[in-house]
Enzyme design. Structure first.
Site, PDB file in Angstrom:
ATOM      1  N   LYS A  22      70.241  69.229  19.441  1.00 42.24           N
ATOM      2  CA  LYS A  22      69.860  67.874  19.425  1.00 42.24           C
ATOM      3  C   LYS A  22      70.066  67.232  18.017  1.00 42.24           C
ATOM      4  O   LYS A  22      70.893  66.240  17.755  1.00 42.24           O
ATOM      5  CB  LYS A  22      68.736  67.747  19.812  1.00 42.24           C
ATOM      6  N   ASN A  23      69.546  68.040  17.054  1.00 41.14           N
ATOM      7  CA  ASN A  23      69.501  67.246  15.348  1.00 41.14           C
ATOM      8  C   ASN A  23      70.942  67.486  14.900  1.00 41.14           C
ATOM      9  O   ASN A  23      70.943  67.242  13.827  1.00 41.14           O
ATOM     10  CB  ASN A  23      68.752  67.756  14.795  1.00 41.14           C
ATOM     11  N   CYS A 115      60.305  59.274  17.169  1.00 44.11           N
ATOM     12  CA  CYS A 115      58.993  59.724  17.410  1.00 44.11           C
ATOM     13  C   CYS A 115      58.048  59.174  16.378  1.00 44.11           C
ATOM     14  O   CYS A 115      58.383  59.015  15.219  1.00 44.11           O
ATOM     15  CB  CYS A 115      58.674  61.388  17.311  1.00 44.11           C
ATOM     16  N   ARG A 120      57.664  56.520   8.471  1.00 45.48           N
ATOM     17  CA  ARG A 120      59.084  57.090   8.378  1.00 45.48           C
ATOM     18  C   ARG A 120      60.013  56.169   7.692  1.00 45.48           C
ATOM     19  O   ARG A 120      60.846  55.583   8.307  1.00 45.48           O
ATOM     20  CB  ARG A 120      59.583  57.630   9.695  1.00 45.48           C
ATOM     21  N   ASP A 304      59.220  70.826  13.094  1.00 47.28           N
ATOM     22  CA  ASP A 304      59.464  70.737  14.824  1.00 47.28           C
ATOM     23  C   ASP A 304      58.865  71.748  15.663  1.00 47.28           C
ATOM     24  O   ASP A 304      58.926  71.592  16.933  1.00 47.28           O
ATOM     25  CB  ASP A 304      60.927  70.698  14.903  1.00 47.28           C
ATOM     26  N   ARG A 396      64.036  63.656  25.715  1.00 48.67           N
ATOM     27  CA  ARG A 396      64.708  63.359  24.425  1.00 48.67           C
ATOM     28  C   ARG A 396      65.139  64.512  24.090  1.00 48.67           C
ATOM     29  O   ARG A 396      66.566  64.450  23.080  1.00 48.67           O
ATOM     30  CB  ARG A 396      63.836  62.469  23.710  1.00 48.67           C
TER      31      ARG A 396
HETATM   32  N1  EPU Z   1      61.294  60.337   3.838  1.00 49.78           N
HETATM   33  C1  EPU Z   1      61.028  59.261   3.059  1.00 49.78           C
HETATM   34  N2  EPU Z   1      62.035  58.163   2.734  1.00 49.78           N
HETATM   35  C2  EPU Z   1      63.376  58.446   3.369  1.00 49.78           C
HETATM   36  C3  EPU Z   1      63.702  59.604   4.097  1.00 49.78           C
HETATM   37  C4  EPU Z   1      62.423  60.240   4.412  1.00 49.78           C
HETATM   38  O1  EPU Z   1      60.012  58.947   2.311  1.00 49.78           O
HETATM   39  O2  EPU Z   1      64.170  57.803   3.139  1.00 49.78           O
HETATM   40  C5  EPU Z   1      60.099  61.186   4.230  1.00 49.78           C
HETATM   41  C6  EPU Z   1      59.937  61.097   5.577  1.00 49.78           C
HETATM   42  O3  EPU Z   1      58.830  60.037   6.017  1.00 49.78           O
HETATM   43  C7  EPU Z   1      59.290  62.376   6.110  1.00 49.78           C
HETATM   44  C8  EPU Z   1      59.964  63.471   5.168  1.00 49.78           C
HETATM   45  O4  EPU Z   1      60.523  62.566   4.151  1.00 49.78           O
HETATM   46  O5  EPU Z   1      57.993  62.396   5.763  1.00 49.78           O
HETATM   47  C9  EPU Z   1      61.152  64.283   6.145  1.00 49.78           C
HETATM   48  O6  EPU Z   1      61.828  63.246   6.676  1.00 49.78           O
HETATM   49  P1  EPU Z   1      63.407  63.409   7.050  1.00 49.78           P
HETATM   50  O7  EPU Z   1      64.225  62.308   6.605  1.00 49.78           O
HETATM   51  O8  EPU Z   1      63.815  64.734   6.421  1.00 49.78           O
HETATM   52  O9  EPU Z   1      63.454  63.667   8.724  1.00 49.78           O
HETATM   53  P2  EPU Z   1      64.248  62.812   9.506  1.00 49.78           P
HETATM   54  O10 EPU Z   1      65.802  62.832   9.084  1.00 49.78           O
HETATM   55  O11 EPU Z   1      63.736  61.464   9.850  1.00 49.78           O
HETATM   56  C10 EPU Z   1      64.944  64.918  11.162  1.00 49.78           C
HETATM   57  C11 EPU Z   1      64.891  65.436  12.406  1.00 49.78           C
HETATM   58  C12 EPU Z   1      63.521  65.694  12.828  1.00 49.78           C
HETATM   59  C13 EPU Z   1      62.907  66.584  11.917  1.00 49.78           C
HETATM   60  C14 EPU Z   1      62.919  66.447  10.501  1.00 49.78           C
HETATM   61  C15 EPU Z   1      62.648  67.258   9.499  1.00 49.78           C
HETATM   62  C16 EPU Z   1      66.683  64.419  13.482  1.00 49.78           C
HETATM   63  C17 EPU Z   1      67.372  63.193  14.560  1.00 49.78           C
HETATM   64  N3  EPU Z   1      65.513  64.232  13.254  1.00 49.78           N
HETATM   65  O12 EPU Z   1      64.263  63.719  10.865  1.00 49.78           O
HETATM   66  O13 EPU Z   1      63.324  66.082  14.282  1.00 49.78           O
HETATM   67  O14 EPU Z   1      61.195  66.693  12.145  1.00 49.78           O
HETATM   68  O15 EPU Z   1      64.496  66.141  10.149  1.00 49.78           O
HETATM   69  O16 EPU Z   1      63.224  68.484   9.776  1.00 49.78           O
HETATM   70  O17 EPU Z   1      67.617  65.019  12.858  1.00 49.78           O
HETATM   71  C18 EPU Z   1      62.698  66.402  16.283  1.00 49.78           C
HETATM   72  O18 EPU Z   1      63.676  66.699  16.548  1.00 49.78           O
HETATM   73  O19 EPU Z   1      61.381  66.355  16.958  1.00 49.78           O
HETATM   74  C19 EPU Z   1      62.387  65.723  14.970  1.00 49.78           C
HETATM   75  C20 EPU Z   1      61.261  64.873  14.737  1.00 49.78           C
END
Ligand code: EPU
Length: 423
Positions: A22-23, A115, A120, A304, A396
């Site tokens: 998915k990711n 989620c 976030r 995750d 999802r």
């Molecule tokens: N963060 C910030 N500012 C930003 C971006 C992120 O403070 O501009 C913080 C977030 O609030 C969080 C941390 O950085 O505390 C990590 O966030 P990250 O940006 O790495 O996560 P994401 O891109 O929102 C993806 C996956 C998530 C997975 C995380 C961490 C996708 C679509 N989602 O989320 O997947 O948990 O990376 O590995 O790729 C899931 O599959 O269930 C899922 C939530």
């Protein structure tokens, strides 16, 4: 609204097959915007994937889908602004901001959903677009990015945290920029590598080094075919199902080197884990051992898989501690575990789980994707019949979870609300 009816207490035995990640597929679908013509294979059938295809269709892409194969032509893109109807249910809708900006020099999208795991923010994504020469404005809940000159300009961007989404957005925005972009402290998850290999195959010039990613801007990308990498979190999920249920399960079509921290934790819990090139075998003991685990950016233990390992530890011998370092609020599922008879406390970023001899069936509710999958793991080993509502969260990120589980001996049935009321 559908729910899962699960009768716990069956040992799991047999083979399951992981689908595309998915990711990985979600950012690659956003990246399609940068290429004229894309054929993807190993595309999983997930509701988040359907939402991404809806976004591509809305933009003006031509799409043909046949099972796990998708063909996307982007010549007809004419819309560059995504409304909340398209973005509010999925986090990775935000990644279209970078790819549209990269190709069309402007993009707009309402704030993303996904989620609820605490705050976030997307500040790092937006700061990076500004560093690349975009004017970024919040237009009452919608973010509008416009290139200030005729093209974006490569820049050096240091991330204060290796955010997966911010790293993806920077890569996508800078593939066609003038000059070189350097991302310092980028996310290094395997899904980032998959995005980079997809883009490089389409003609991009991106190299990953230890501690940085370098993107040399190219004029355009070309027609490309690509197969999506297997889902490491799906593999971890089936390992957790097996671990919690005295399982004896072979998980095929996965890359075990993408989840070494997970296999190490299951070994520490007393499971026998055998690693093969594209599969992993797990055999779980009658009772697992308590462990301590902390989530970290890759290659650390993935957030995750955190609630999944918690589910497996509910009946372990001793007291386990899980520390969540990535998200502020990713322990919501613990309230549902307590309904099943688990003994656990949340103290700040730590969950302290005192293993109990038995857990019992209950009506519980999935509130997020991985927490939902973790509830399935727990209900499979709970004594009696449980009902899990809110399973749209699970859809999802997992294709045919109930079919896979039935094939390895679980008693799990999807019932619609109507059926539920009748029966
Ligand atoms: N963060 C910030 N500012 C930003 C971006 C992120 O403070 O501009 C913080 C977030 O609030 C969080 C941390 O950085 O505390 C990590 O966030 P990250 O940006 O790495 O996560 P994401 O891109 O929102 C993806 C996956 C998530 C997975 C995380 C961490 C996708 C679509 N989602 O989320 O997947 O948990 O990376 O590995 O790729 C899931 O599959 O269930 C899922 C939530």
């Amino acid at each position: 609204m559908a729910c899962f009816l699960i009768e716990g207490g069956r040992k799991l035995e047999g083979e399951v097959y992981c689908k595309g990640a998915k990711n990985a597929v979600l950012p690659i679908l956003a990246a399609c915007v940068l290429c004229p013509d894309v054929t993807l294979t190993n595309v999983p059938e997930l509701s988040d994937v359907s939402r991404s295809f809806k976004i591509l269709e809305f933009l003006g892409c031509e799409i043909e889908r046949d099972k796990d194969r998708a063909h996307i032509k982007t010549d007809g893109i004419k819309n560059l602004a995504l409304g909340s109807d398209l973005t509010s249910k999925m986090r990775s809708s935000v990644i279209f901001l970078g790819s549209l900006l990269g190709r069309f020099k402007m993009s707009q999208a309402s704030y993303p959903g996904g989620c609820e795991l605490g705050a976030r923010p997307i500040d790092m994504h937006l700061d990076a677009f500004r560093r690349l020469g975009a004017d970024v404005k919040d237009m009452h809940g919608s973010i509008r990015c416009v290139c200030k000159e005729s093209n974006l300009k490569g820049s050096s961007i240091t991330l204060s945290f290796p955010s997966v989404g911010a790293t993806e957005n920077i890569i996508l925005a800078s593939v066609l920029a003038n000059g070189e972009t350097e991302i310092i402290n980028p996310a290094r998850e395997p899904e980032i590598e998959d995005l980079v290999s997809f883009l490089n195959r389409a003609g991009a010039d991106i190299s990953i080094e230890s501690g940085s990613i370098h993107i040399k801007g190219v004029r355009s990308l070309k027609k490309v075919s690509y197969s999506i990498m297997p889902d490491r979190i799906e593999a971890a999920t089936y390992m957790a199902f097996a671990a919690a249920n005295e399982g004896n399960v072979l998980i095929r079509n996965c890359c075990p080197n993408h989840f070494e921290s997970v296999t190490a934790s299951f070994r520490e819990m007393g499971c026998n884990v055998e690693i093969y090139k594209n599969s992993v075998y797990i055999r779980a003991p009658q009772r697992l051992k308590a462990i301590r685990v902390s989530t970290m950016p890759y290659p650390g233990f993935p957030t995750d898989a955190q609630s999944l390992i918690m589910a497996a530890l509910l009946r372990a011998e001793g007291t386990s501690v899980i520390v969540e370092n990535i998200f502020d609020s990713r322990f919501k599922v613990s309230e549902e575990f307590i309904k099943l008879g688990a003994s656990l406390d949340i103290v700040g970023r730590a969950a302290i789980i005192k293993g109990v001899d038995e857990i019992y069936s209950a009506d519980v509710s999935a509130r997020d994707l991985r927490g939902g999958a973790a509830l399935v793991a727990a209900c499979l080993c709970a004594r009696g019949k449980s009902c899990i509502s809110g399973i749209s969260h699970i859809d999802r990120g997992y294709e045919n979870m109930e079919g896979n589980l039935r094939s390895i001996g679980a008693s799990i049935e999807r019932i619609s609300k109507e059926q539920d009321e009748k029966g």
